[in-house]
Design a protein around this motif. Structure first.
Motif, PDB file in Angstrom:
ATOM      1  N   ILE B  38       0.848  -1.199   0.000  1.00  0.00           N
ATOM      2  CA  ILE B  38       0.000   0.000   0.000  1.00  0.00           C
ATOM      3  C   ILE B  38       0.887   1.255   0.000  1.00  0.00           C
ATOM      4  O   ILE B  38       0.665   2.211  -0.743  1.00  0.00           O
ATOM      5  CB  ILE B  38      -0.944  -0.013   1.212  1.00  0.00           C
ATOM      6  N   GLY B  39       1.933   1.229   0.832  1.00  0.00           N
ATOM      7  CA  GLY B  39       2.852   2.381   0.907  1.00  0.00           C
ATOM      8  C   GLY B  39       3.516   2.645  -0.430  1.00  0.00           C
ATOM      9  O   GLY B  39       3.615   3.788  -0.877  1.00  0.00           O
ATOM     10  N   TRP B  40       3.952   1.566  -1.096  1.00  0.00           N
ATOM     11  CA  TRP B  40       4.628   1.731  -2.387  1.00  0.00           C
ATOM     12  C   TRP B  40       3.668   2.298  -3.430  1.00  0.00           C
ATOM     13  O   TRP B  40       4.036   3.103  -4.281  1.00  0.00           O
ATOM     14  CB  TRP B  40       5.185   0.382  -2.858  1.00  0.00           C
ATOM     15  N   HIS B  41       2.423   1.869  -3.345  1.00  0.00           N
ATOM     16  CA  HIS B  41       1.426   2.377  -4.291  1.00  0.00           C
ATOM     17  C   HIS B  41       1.238   3.876  -4.110  1.00  0.00           C
ATOM     18  O   HIS B  41       1.034   4.616  -5.067  1.00  0.00           O
ATOM     19  CB  HIS B  41       0.104   1.646  -4.088  1.00  0.00           C
ATOM     20  N   ILE B  42       1.322   4.348  -2.857  1.00  0.00           N
ATOM     21  CA  ILE B  42       1.105   5.777  -2.593  1.00  0.00           C
ATOM     22  C   ILE B  42       2.382   6.582  -2.856  1.00  0.00           C
ATOM     23  O   ILE B  42       2.352   7.630  -3.492  1.00  0.00           O
ATOM     24  CB  ILE B  42       0.624   5.977  -1.134  1.00  0.00           C
ATOM     25  N   TYR B  43       3.538   6.067  -2.368  1.00  0.00           N
ATOM     26  CA  TYR B  43       4.763   6.868  -2.425  1.00  0.00           C
ATOM     27  C   TYR B  43       5.743   6.428  -3.513  1.00  0.00           C
ATOM     28  O   TYR B  43       6.727   7.114  -3.763  1.00  0.00           O
ATOM     29  CB  TYR B  43       5.470   6.828  -1.064  1.00  0.00           C
ATOM     30  N   GLY B  44       5.512   5.280  -4.142  1.00  0.00           N
ATOM     31  CA  GLY B  44       6.427   4.804  -5.180  1.00  0.00           C
ATOM     32  C   GLY B  44       6.466   5.768  -6.357  1.00  0.00           C
ATOM     33  O   GLY B  44       5.480   6.439  -6.646  1.00  0.00           O
ATOM     34  N   ARG B  45       7.591   5.833  -7.030  1.00  0.00           N
ATOM     35  CA  ARG B  45       7.749   6.835  -8.088  1.00  0.00           C
ATOM     36  C   ARG B  45       7.523   6.260  -9.486  1.00  0.00           C
ATOM     37  O   ARG B  45       7.689   6.953 -10.468  1.00  0.00           O
ATOM     38  CB  ARG B  45       9.145   7.465  -7.990  1.00  0.00           C
ATOM     39  N   GLN B  46       7.198   4.998  -9.599  1.00  0.00           N
ATOM     40  CA  GLN B  46       7.015   4.425 -10.934  1.00  0.00           C
ATOM     41  C   GLN B  46       5.683   3.714 -11.055  1.00  0.00           C
ATOM     42  O   GLN B  46       5.571   2.675 -11.696  1.00  0.00           O
ATOM     43  CB  GLN B  46       8.151   3.452 -11.246  1.00  0.00           C
ATOM     44  N   ASN B  47       4.667   4.236 -10.397  1.00  0.00           N
ATOM     45  CA  ASN B  47       3.365   3.578 -10.491  1.00  0.00           C
ATOM     46  C   ASN B  47       2.602   4.067 -11.704  1.00  0.00           C
ATOM     47  O   ASN B  47       2.541   5.259 -11.958  1.00  0.00           O
ATOM     48  CB  ASN B  47       2.539   3.876  -9.238  1.00  0.00           C
ATOM     49  N   PRO B  48       2.007   3.160 -12.443  1.00  0.00           N
ATOM     50  CA  PRO B  48       1.175   3.612 -13.565  1.00  0.00           C
ATOM     51  C   PRO B  48      -0.070   4.321 -13.047  1.00  0.00           C
ATOM     52  O   PRO B  48      -0.468   4.143 -11.896  1.00  0.00           O
ATOM     53  CB  PRO B  48       0.815   2.320 -14.277  1.00  0.00           C
ATOM     54  N   SER B  49      -0.682   5.130 -13.922  1.00  0.00           N
ATOM     55  CA  SER B  49      -1.800   5.959 -13.480  1.00  0.00           C
ATOM     56  C   SER B  49      -3.106   5.174 -13.342  1.00  0.00           C
ATOM     57  O   SER B  49      -4.079   5.681 -12.825  1.00  0.00           O
ATOM     58  CB  SER B  49      -1.994   7.105 -14.463  1.00  0.00           C
ATOM     59  N   SER B  50      -3.111   3.931 -13.820  1.00  0.00           N
ATOM     60  CA  SER B  50      -4.315   3.081 -13.757  1.00  0.00           C
ATOM     61  C   SER B  50      -5.497   3.677 -14.509  1.00  0.00           C
ATOM     62  O   SER B  50      -6.642   3.489 -14.126  1.00  0.00           O
ATOM     63  CB  SER B  50      -4.740   2.799 -12.312  1.00  0.00           C
ATOM     64  N   ILE B  51      -5.216   4.441 -15.556  1.00  0.00           N
ATOM     65  CA  ILE B  51      -6.300   4.967 -16.387  1.00  0.00           C
ATOM     66  C   ILE B  51      -6.264   4.220 -17.711  1.00  0.00           C
ATOM     67  O   ILE B  51      -5.200   4.077 -18.309  1.00  0.00           O
ATOM     68  CB  ILE B  51      -6.118   6.482 -16.661  1.00  0.00           C
ATOM     69  N   SER B  52      -7.381   3.724 -18.151  1.00  0.00           N
ATOM     70  CA  SER B  52      -7.434   3.147 -19.493  1.00  0.00           C
ATOM     71  C   SER B  52      -8.804   3.438 -20.092  1.00  0.00           C
ATOM     72  O   SER B  52      -9.780   3.623 -19.365  1.00  0.00           O
ATOM     73  CB  SER B  52      -7.129   1.654 -19.469  1.00  0.00           C
ATOM     74  N   TYR B  53      -8.816   3.490 -21.416  1.00  0.00           N
ATOM     75  CA  TYR B  53     -10.056   3.782 -22.122  1.00  0.00           C
ATOM     76  C   TYR B  53     -10.280   2.728 -23.200  1.00  0.00           C
ATOM     77  O   TYR B  53      -9.331   2.161 -23.721  1.00  0.00           O
ATOM     78  CB  TYR B  53      -9.990   5.154 -22.800  1.00  0.00           C
ATOM     79  N   ARG B  54     -11.545   2.563 -23.547  1.00  0.00           N
ATOM     80  CA  ARG B  54     -11.885   1.702 -24.679  1.00  0.00           C
ATOM     81  C   ARG B  54     -11.844   2.535 -25.949  1.00  0.00           C
ATOM     82  O   ARG B  54     -12.394   3.646 -25.973  1.00  0.00           O
ATOM     83  CB  ARG B  54     -13.299   1.142 -24.502  1.00  0.00           C
ATOM     84  N   ILE B  55     -11.170   2.058 -26.957  1.00  0.00           N
ATOM     85  CA  ILE B  55     -11.164   2.775 -28.242  1.00  0.00           C
ATOM     86  C   ILE B  55     -10.907   1.771 -29.362  1.00  0.00           C
ATOM     87  O   ILE B  55     -10.055   0.880 -29.222  1.00  0.00           O
ATOM     88  CB  ILE B  55     -10.110   3.916 -28.240  1.00  0.00           C
ATOM     89  N   GLU B  56     -11.642   1.899 -30.436  1.00  0.00           N
ATOM     90  CA  GLU B  56     -11.449   0.994 -31.568  1.00  0.00           C
ATOM     91  C   GLU B  56     -10.082   1.259 -32.201  1.00  0.00           C
ATOM     92  O   GLU B  56      -9.664   2.421 -32.294  1.00  0.00           O
ATOM     93  CB  GLU B  56     -12.532   1.242 -32.626  1.00  0.00           C
ATOM     94  N   PRO B  57      -9.387   0.208 -32.642  1.00  0.00           N
ATOM     95  CA  PRO B  57      -8.066   0.415 -33.259  1.00  0.00           C
ATOM     96  C   PRO B  57      -8.092   1.444 -34.395  1.00  0.00           C
ATOM     97  O   PRO B  57      -7.188   2.268 -34.499  1.00  0.00           O
ATOM     98  CB  PRO B  57      -7.708  -0.983 -33.776  1.00  0.00           C
ATOM     99  N   ALA B  58      -9.140   1.422 -35.212  1.00  0.00           N
ATOM    100  CA  ALA B  58      -9.211   2.367 -36.341  1.00  0.00           C
ATOM    101  C   ALA B  58      -9.314   3.811 -35.839  1.00  0.00           C
ATOM    102  O   ALA B  58      -8.704   4.725 -36.397  1.00  0.00           O
ATOM    103  CB  ALA B  58     -10.404   2.030 -37.223  1.00  0.00           C
TER     104      ALA B  58
END
Lengths: 67, 193
Positions: B38-58
Motif C-alpha cells: 500500500i505504501g509503495w502504491h502511494i509513495y512509489g515513483r514508478q506507479n502507472p496511473s491506472s487509467i485506461s479507455y476503450r477505443i477501436e483500433p481504427a
C-alpha cells in the motif's frame, strides 16, 4: 439426537470434515481462485470507460488547424 | 502419506508451540508486505496511473495520424520524429512491427502517454530503465510520464508478435532544454544518409 446415538455417531465439526478431505481441499484451492480472478477480470474489463469524446474532438480539431 | 487422512484425534490435539510460532511469524511477514504494498502504491515513483479507455483500433489510428504531423520535427529511418509540448498528450502507436513515432521529450516535464495497439498484443518495454506495460488493441493505456534523465532510450516489444517481433523497436530522446531540442530539430530536418 439421543445420548446413545451421539456416542455411536459423534458430531464432527464442519471444519474438520473439510480439512480431512484432501481432494476437496485441492478442488477448493483451485476453484476459489479461478472463479474470483475470472470475476475480477470481467469486472475490470466491463468498467473500462470509453475514450473521452472531448479529447478526441480536440485532437482532430487541432489537426485540422483549429486550436 | 499425505493423501491419507491424518491419524484419529488430530483435530483435538493442541498445536505445538513451535508450529504456532511459525504461523505467527508468517502472518507478521504477510502483514508487513501488505502494508509495504500500500505504501509503495502511494509513495512509489514508478506507479502507472491506472487509467485506461476503450477505443477501436481504427479510431486510435485516426487520432495518432491526426496528432503526429502537428508536432513532427523530422524523420528518422522513415519513422516520424515528434516533439510534443510539455504537458500535452502523446499518442504512441504499437503496430506489427514498429513503434511510432520517435519522441523527443524534455527532462522534468510531464506528458500524458496514450499507448495502444492497432493489431494484436504488444509489450511496451522502455530500456534501459526497464519499465514494461502491455499494449492491447481496443484499449488506450494512459501513463503520466515525467522523464528524469536525459539520453536516448529504446522502446522494445516484449510480447511475441510475429516474425518481425525482434525488429519492433522505437526510440525516445530526452533533452535537457530548448537549446538541445533545437539541435535535434536541425539534425532530423537535415537529409539523412
Amino acid at each position: 439426537m439421543s445420548a446413545t446415538q451421539e456416542q455411536e455417531f459423534p458430531k464432527i465439526p464442519l471444519f474438520r470434515l473439510l480439512l480431512d478431505d484432501v481432494l476437496l481441499l485441492l478442488f477448493l484451492g483451485v476453484a476459489i481462485y479461478a472463479v474470483s480472478y475470472l470475476l475480477w477480470g470481467v469486472m475490470e474489463i466491463a468498467s473500462v470507460a470509453p475514450f473521452p469524446e472531448e479529447l478526441k474532438a480536440q485532437i482532430v480539431q487541432q489537426a485540422g488547424g483549429g486550436q | 502419506m499425505s493423501l491419507q487422512p491424518p491419524a484419529e484425534g488430530w483435530y483435538e490435539t493442541p498445536v505445538a508451540r513451535d508450529e504456532r510460532s511459525w504461523v505467527a511469524v508468517a502472518t507478521v511477514v504477510c502483514l508487513c508486505l501488505y502494508v509495504w504494498m500500500i505504501g509503495w502504491h502511494i509513495y512509489g515513483r514508478q506507479n502507472p496511473s491506472s487509467i485506461s479507455y476503450r477505443i477501436e483500433p481504427a479510431e486510435y489510428m485516426q487520432l495518432h495520424t491526426a496528432w503526429v504531423p502537428r508536432y513532427q520535427i523530422g524523420e528518422e529511418n522513415g519513422v516520424p520524429v515528434v516533439a510534443p509540448p510539455p504537458g500535452s498528450d502523446v499518442f504512441l502507436l504499437g503496430q506489427m512491427w514498429r513503434w511510432a513515432p520517435v519522441l523527443v521529450l524534455q527532462k522534468g516535464q510531464e506528458y500524458t502517454f496514450h499507448l495502444a495497439s492497432v493489431d494484436l498484443l504488444h509489450g511496451f518495454s522502455l530500456q534501459p530503465v526497464n519499465m514494461n506495460f502491455m499494449v492491447y488493441p481496443g484499449y488506450d493505456y494512459v501513463l503520466r510520464f515525467r522523464p528524469t534523465e536525459t539520453g536516448e532510450f529504446t522502446v522494445m516489444c516484449n510480447e511475441f508478435c510475429g516474425i518481425g517481433h525482434h525488429m519492433m523497436t522505437g526510440k525516445i530522446y530526452v533533452v535537457e532544454n530548448a537549446a538541445e531540442l533545437e539541435q535535434l530539430r536541425q539534425r532530423f530536418q537535415a537529409p539523412q544518409q
